[in-house]
Each structure stands twice: as structure tokens, then as C-alpha cells.
Design a protein around this motif. Sequence first.
Motif, PDB file in Angstrom:
ATOM      1  N   SER A  40       0.822  -1.221   0.000  1.00 12.32           N
ATOM      2  CA  SER A  40       0.000   0.000   0.000  1.00 12.32           C
ATOM      3  C   SER A  40       0.859   1.275   0.000  1.00 12.32           C
ATOM      4  CB  SER A  40      -0.919   0.018   1.221  1.00 12.32           C
ATOM      5  OG  SER A  40      -0.127   0.212   2.386  1.00 12.32           O
ATOM      6  N   THR A  41       2.162   1.114   0.283  1.00 10.76           N
ATOM      7  CA  THR A  41       3.118   2.230   0.469  1.00 10.76           C
ATOM      8  C   THR A  41       2.720   3.162   1.621  1.00 10.76           C
ATOM      9  OG1 THR A  41       2.185   3.803  -1.125  1.00 10.76           O
ATOM     10  CG2 THR A  41       3.799   2.206  -1.991  1.00 10.76           C
ATOM     11  N   ASP A  42       1.755   2.712   2.447  1.00 13.83           N
ATOM     12  CA  ASP A  42       1.381   3.491   3.638  1.00 13.83           C
ATOM     13  C   ASP A  42       2.007   2.790   4.846  1.00 13.83           C
ATOM     14  OD1 ASP A  42       0.269   4.701   5.815  1.00 13.83           O
ATOM     15  OD2 ASP A  42      -1.824   4.218   5.330  1.00 13.83           O
ATOM     16  N   HIS A  43       3.072   3.364   5.387  1.00 11.01           N
ATOM     17  CA  HIS A  43       3.800   2.733   6.495  1.00 11.01           C
ATOM     18  C   HIS A  43       3.370   3.268   7.863  1.00 11.01           C
ATOM     19  CE1 HIS A  43       7.377   1.724   3.587  1.00 11.01           C
ATOM     20  NE2 HIS A  43       6.234   1.229   3.199  1.00 11.01           N
ATOM     21  N   SER A  44       2.243   3.974   7.896  1.00 16.43           N
ATOM     22  CA  SER A  44       1.859   4.635   9.149  1.00 16.43           C
ATOM     23  C   SER A  44       1.531   3.637  10.258  1.00 16.43           C
ATOM     24  CB  SER A  44       0.667   5.570   8.909  1.00 16.43           C
ATOM     25  OG  SER A  44      -0.443   4.818   8.477  1.00 16.43           O
TER      26      SER A  44
END
Length: 122
Positions: free
Chosen positions: A28-32
Motif C-alpha cells: 500500500s506504500t502506507d507505512h503509518s
Amino acid sequence: MTASKISFACAPVIALLGMAWGIAMAISTDHSTAPVHAHLNLLGWVSLFLMGIYYKLHEEIDGLFLARIQAIIWAAASLLIALGIALIHMNNPVGDPIAAVMSIVLFLDMILFVVLVAKSRQ
Ligand code: HEM
Ligand code: HEM
């Protein structure tokens, strides 16, 4: 079931969850939500497996009721703290108390592990 068997049964399953979370984050390239992934892997996989190795090396405590309870609580609380952190990242207010209570549970469970280590023949 001994404490080592409980640890060796639960830790690899939690590792799969933690790794799946890592892959989903990477895709997702969302590393939060990295703290969810980090704690699933470090509490539920690495720490629990290390405890299992200690129990296996110290069979005089491996079968104790308290040791079995310690491993079960650790596995359950690792999953629940990850759930709490995930809910916090989804802005769900229920996540905060879950993560807070589980952090205390894990801390107390680590004290129990320290007592069991002290009880074992070094
Ligand atoms: C399929 C395997 C794995 C994948 C795809 C994966 C993926 C990731 C990703 C995408 C991040 C976020 C990086 C960032 O934004 O800085 C991350 C962070 C992290 N991963 Fe994994 N990971 C995997 C396995 C593991 C395992 C096995 C462990 C531990 C035993 C681990 C421990 C961590 C930790 C501690 C962080 C946080 C690092 C920090 O905050 O600097 N990961 N991982
Ligand atoms: C009661 C148990 C624990 C609590 C309450 C706790 C709490 C926290 C908190 C609040 C953060 C910051 C997260 C953020 O920046 O959003 C953090 C990060 C981190 N913790 Fe823990 N922690 C615990 C146990 C552990 C253990 C046992 C390990 C390693 C074996 C560990 C490894 C890490 C790592 C590598 C990070 C950085 C992860 C990231 O940036 O995504 N923690 N922890």
C-alpha cells in the motif's frame, strides 16, 4: 501443554500475522501502521519464541501452571495490544484503552517471567 509448547505454537502464527501486515503495508506504500507490525513481530514472535526457548532449556519450570499462564497471557496480550494500536491508527477511541491496559498486562507478565527465571536453576 507445557509453556514452551504454547510459546512454540503461538509465536510462528503471530509471525505470519506480523509479516502479512508488513507485506500489506509495503504494497500500500502506507507505512503509518508500522508500530502494529513492529509489536506483532517483536512481542508476539521474537519475545514469545525466546521465552519458549528459555522454558525448553529449563524443564523444571516448563510444566508449571504459572509458566503456562505466563505464555498464554503474553500471546493474547501481544495480539490485543496490536489490535489496540491498529484501532488508534484508525482513529477509533476504543483503541487507546485497549493498548494502555495491554501494556500494563504485558509489563506485569514480564515481571512474572522474571520471577520464573529467578526460580529456575540458572
Ligand atoms: C514479510 C516480511 C516483512 C515485511 C514485508 C516488512 C515490512 C516492513 C515495512 C514496510 C516497514 C515500515 C518501514 C518504514 O516505514 O520505515 C517495516 C518496519 C518494521 N519492521 Fe518489518 N517487515 C517484515 C518482517 C519483519 C520482521 C520478521 C520483523 C521482526 C522480527 C520486523 C520488524 C520491523 C520493525 C521493528 C519495524 C519498525 C522499524 C522502525 O520503526 O524503524 N519486520 N517492516
Ligand atoms: C509493554 C510493552 C510495550 C509498549 C507499551 C511499547 C510502546 C511503544 C510505543 C508507544 C512506541 C512508539 C510508537 C509510535 O511511534 O507510534 C513504540 C515503538 C517501538 N517499540 Fe515498543 N512497546 C512495548 C514493547 C516493546 C518490545 C518488547 C520491543 C522489542 C522487543 C519493542 C520495540 C519497539 C520498536 C522497534 C519501536 C519502533 C517501531 C516503529 O517506529 O514503528 N517494544 N513502542
